[in-house]
Design a protein around this motif. Structure first.
Motif, short mmCIF file in Angstrom:
data_model
loop_
_atom_site.label_atom_id
_atom_site.label_comp_id
_atom_site.label_asym_id
_atom_site.label_seq_id
_atom_site.Cartn_x
_atom_site.Cartn_y
_atom_site.Cartn_z
N LEU A 180 -52.30 3.11 69.11
CA LEU A 180 -53.74 3.35 69.04
C LEU A 180 -54.36 3.34 70.44
CD1 LEU A 180 -54.78 0.97 66.10
CD2 LEU A 180 -54.23 3.39 65.98
N PRO A 181 -54.79 4.48 70.95
CA PRO A 181 -55.54 4.49 72.22
C PRO A 181 -57.00 4.13 71.94
CG PRO A 181 -54.49 6.63 71.76
CD PRO A 181 -54.52 5.85 70.49
N ILE A 182 -57.55 3.22 72.74
CA ILE A 182 -58.95 2.83 72.61
C ILE A 182 -59.61 2.94 73.98
CG2 ILE A 182 -60.54 0.95 72.04
CD1 ILE A 182 -58.47 -0.17 70.16
N GLN A 183 -60.69 3.68 74.07
CA GLN A 183 -61.34 3.84 75.36
C GLN A 183 -62.20 2.62 75.68
OE1 GLN A 183 -62.59 4.81 72.60
NE2 GLN A 183 -64.59 5.82 72.76
N CYS A 184 -62.30 2.30 76.97
CA CYS A 184 -63.05 1.11 77.41
C CYS A 184 -64.53 1.47 77.56
CB CYS A 184 -62.48 0.58 78.73
SG CYS A 184 -60.81 -0.05 78.57
N GLU A 185 -65.15 1.78 76.42
CA GLU A 185 -66.56 2.14 76.40
C GLU A 185 -67.24 1.42 75.24
OE1 GLU A 185 -66.76 6.39 76.34
OE2 GLU A 185 -65.97 6.59 78.38
N THR B 58 -46.60 7.51 65.81
CA THR B 58 -47.79 8.33 65.66
C THR B 58 -48.87 7.82 66.59
OG1 THR B 58 -47.44 9.12 63.40
CG2 THR B 58 -49.70 8.81 64.09
N VAL B 59 -49.46 8.74 67.36
CA VAL B 59 -50.58 8.40 68.24
C VAL B 59 -51.84 8.87 67.52
CG1 VAL B 59 -51.55 8.59 70.55
CG2 VAL B 59 -49.07 8.76 70.22
N ALA B 60 -52.68 7.93 67.11
CA ALA B 60 -53.79 8.28 66.23
C ALA B 60 -55.05 7.53 66.58
CB ALA B 60 -53.42 8.02 64.76
N ASN B 61 -56.16 8.19 66.40
CA ASN B 61 -57.50 7.60 66.43
C ASN B 61 -58.45 8.69 65.96
OD1 ASN B 61 -60.03 6.44 67.04
ND2 ASN B 61 -59.15 5.26 68.71
N LYS C 216 -61.48 8.87 66.22
CA LYS C 216 -62.57 9.08 67.18
C LYS C 216 -62.08 10.01 68.28
CE LYS C 216 -65.75 6.33 70.01
NZ LYS C 216 -66.84 7.27 69.87
N GLY C 217 -62.82 11.06 68.57
CA GLY C 217 -62.42 12.00 69.60
C GLY C 217 -62.73 11.51 71.00
N GLY C 218 -62.06 12.08 71.99
CA GLY C 218 -62.36 11.76 73.38
C GLY C 218 -61.91 10.40 73.85
N VAL C 219 -60.86 9.85 73.22
CA VAL C 219 -60.40 8.52 73.61
C VAL C 219 -59.13 8.58 74.47
CG1 VAL C 219 -61.37 7.51 71.51
CG2 VAL C 219 -58.96 8.19 71.54
N GLY C 220 -58.67 9.80 74.77
CA GLY C 220 -57.44 9.93 75.55
C GLY C 220 -56.20 9.91 74.71
N LYS C 221 -56.35 10.29 73.44
CA LYS C 221 -55.21 10.23 72.52
C LYS C 221 -54.10 11.21 72.91
CE LYS C 221 -55.98 12.25 68.76
NZ LYS C 221 -55.12 13.40 69.19
N THR C 222 -54.46 12.48 73.02
CA THR C 222 -53.47 13.49 73.38
C THR C 222 -52.92 13.25 74.78
OG1 THR C 222 -54.40 15.16 71.91
CG2 THR C 222 -53.10 15.96 73.78
N THR C 223 -53.80 12.92 75.71
CA THR C 223 -53.37 12.62 77.08
C THR C 223 -52.36 11.49 77.10
OG1 THR C 223 -55.50 13.34 77.96
CG2 THR C 223 -54.18 11.91 79.37
N SER C 224 -52.61 10.46 76.30
CA SER C 224 -51.69 9.32 76.25
C SER C 224 -50.37 9.70 75.60
CB SER C 224 -52.34 8.16 75.49
OG SER C 224 -53.50 7.70 76.16
N ALA C 225 -50.43 10.47 74.50
CA ALA C 225 -49.20 10.89 73.82
C ALA C 225 -48.32 11.68 74.76
CB ALA C 225 -49.55 11.72 72.58
N VAL C 226 -48.91 12.64 75.47
CA VAL C 226 -48.15 13.52 76.35
C VAL C 226 -47.57 12.76 77.53
CG1 VAL C 226 -48.44 15.38 78.04
CG2 VAL C 226 -49.35 15.64 75.72
N ASN C 227 -48.38 11.98 78.20
CA ASN C 227 -47.92 11.32 79.42
C ASN C 227 -46.91 10.20 79.15
OD1 ASN C 227 -49.37 12.44 81.93
ND2 ASN C 227 -51.01 12.28 80.43
N ILE D 241 -51.54 -1.11 71.11
CA ILE D 241 -52.87 -0.59 71.40
C ILE D 241 -52.96 -0.38 72.90
CG2 ILE D 241 -55.33 -1.17 71.41
CD1 ILE D 241 -54.78 -2.77 68.81
N LEU D 242 -53.44 0.79 73.30
CA LEU D 242 -53.52 1.15 74.71
C LEU D 242 -54.97 1.35 75.11
CD1 LEU D 242 -52.07 2.07 77.36
CD2 LEU D 242 -52.10 4.39 76.40
N LEU D 243 -55.41 0.62 76.12
CA LEU D 243 -56.77 0.75 76.64
C LEU D 243 -56.82 1.90 77.64
CD1 LEU D 243 -57.49 -3.04 77.16
CD2 LEU D 243 -58.55 -1.57 75.44
N THR D 244 -57.72 2.85 77.40
CA THR D 244 -57.81 4.04 78.23
C THR D 244 -59.19 4.16 78.88
OG1 THR D 244 -58.57 5.44 76.42
CG2 THR D 244 -56.18 5.24 76.72
N MET D 245 -59.29 5.07 79.86
CA MET D 245 -60.56 5.39 80.53
C MET D 245 -61.21 4.14 81.12
SD MET D 245 -62.09 8.19 77.89
CE MET D 245 -61.10 9.57 77.34
#
Length: 266
Positions: free
Chosen positions: A149-154, A6-9, A11-22, A184-188
């Protein structure tokens, strides 16, 4: 054994769907048979994988409602052999309200996946959950064996993460004892800013080996790809985003070998 992730977070806008798909595309290109189940009523994962998901299309909604088996809603990705999608339509937006009064509502997706895997073999099943902690995400957590868990670098990267981790603990205690935070995947990630580096360091300090070595950079190509009904891995295979997602997928695929503790063997 099928890995159900499961790819979950919430918080919106963290690249969750983008990460799941790619990551799903990269795993399929590596030779695995992959299914992506779109649990988000927005249907962004369905769009990126070239799946039909207009209103009236057989979708995850009918599966959760008990009207169709999961096998009846699958669509093959046109660009990637071995990759299948269970699309989401706008009908899914009403599913959380409709499920509230249902018996064993948290297990609807898990039972649908179990029934599918009796007759069809998938090496990986990725569940793309909506940015919330409602019944759709809960179904995704109960059905999975591990969480990405995708987590954006912000700046607000860790805000709300403790709530998500508490939810995962609750699910593990009461509904799905085998569930683990697999990675855990660091995104953006923007290498030009000191802030991104500080956030990455803080996340690695908190979570250690659970954080994948590869970070996903900010990339125009990553943002462009869905408008063409593609992942960035197929849209521009040589772009920095595509290369990073391939590396992240390769690391994810070896997790149960490199770190047996992160993935329960049954």
């Amino acid at each position: 054994m099928t890995r159900i992730i499961t790819v979950a977070n919430q918080k919106g806008g963290v690249g969750k769907t983008t990460s799941a798909v790619n990551i799903a595309v990269a795993v399929a290109q590596a030779g695995s048979t992959v299914l992506v189940i779109d649990m988000d009523p927005q249907g962004n994962a369905s769009t990126a994988l070239g799946a039909t998901h207009h209103e009236g299309t057989p979708s995850v909604y009918e599966v959760l409602a008990g009207e169709l088996p999961l096998s009846d809603v699958l669509q093959q990705c046109p660009d990637v052999p071995g990759l299948w999608t269970a699309p989401a339509t706008i009908d899914l937006a009403g599913a959380e309200i409709e499920l509230v009064a249902q018996v064993a509502r948290e297990y609807r997706l898990a039972r649908a996946i179990d029934a599918l895997l009796v007759d069809r073999q998938f090496d990986y099943v990725f569940l793309d959950c909506p940015p919330s902690l409602g019944l759709l995400t809960l179904n995704g957590l109960v059905a999975a064996r591990e969480v990405l868990l995708p987590i954006q670098c912000e700046y607000y990267a860790l805000e709300g993460l403790s709530q998500l981790l508490r939810t995962i603990d609750m699910v593990r205690t009461h509904l799905n004892p085998g569930l683990v935070v697999g990675a855990i995947l660091l995104t953006m990630y923007d290498g030009r800013t000191r802030l991104a580096s500080q956030v990455a360091t803080e996340v690695r300090t908190h979570f250690g080996a659970q954080v994948l070595d590869t970070v996903i950079p900010r990339s125009v190509r990553v943002s462009e790809a869905p408008s063409y009904g593609q992942s960035v891995v197929t849209y521009d295979p040589t772009s920095s985003g595509a290369l990073a997602y391939r590396e992240a997928a390769a690391q994810l695929m070896t997790l149960n070998t490199v770190n047996p503790q992160s993935y329960p063997q049954t």
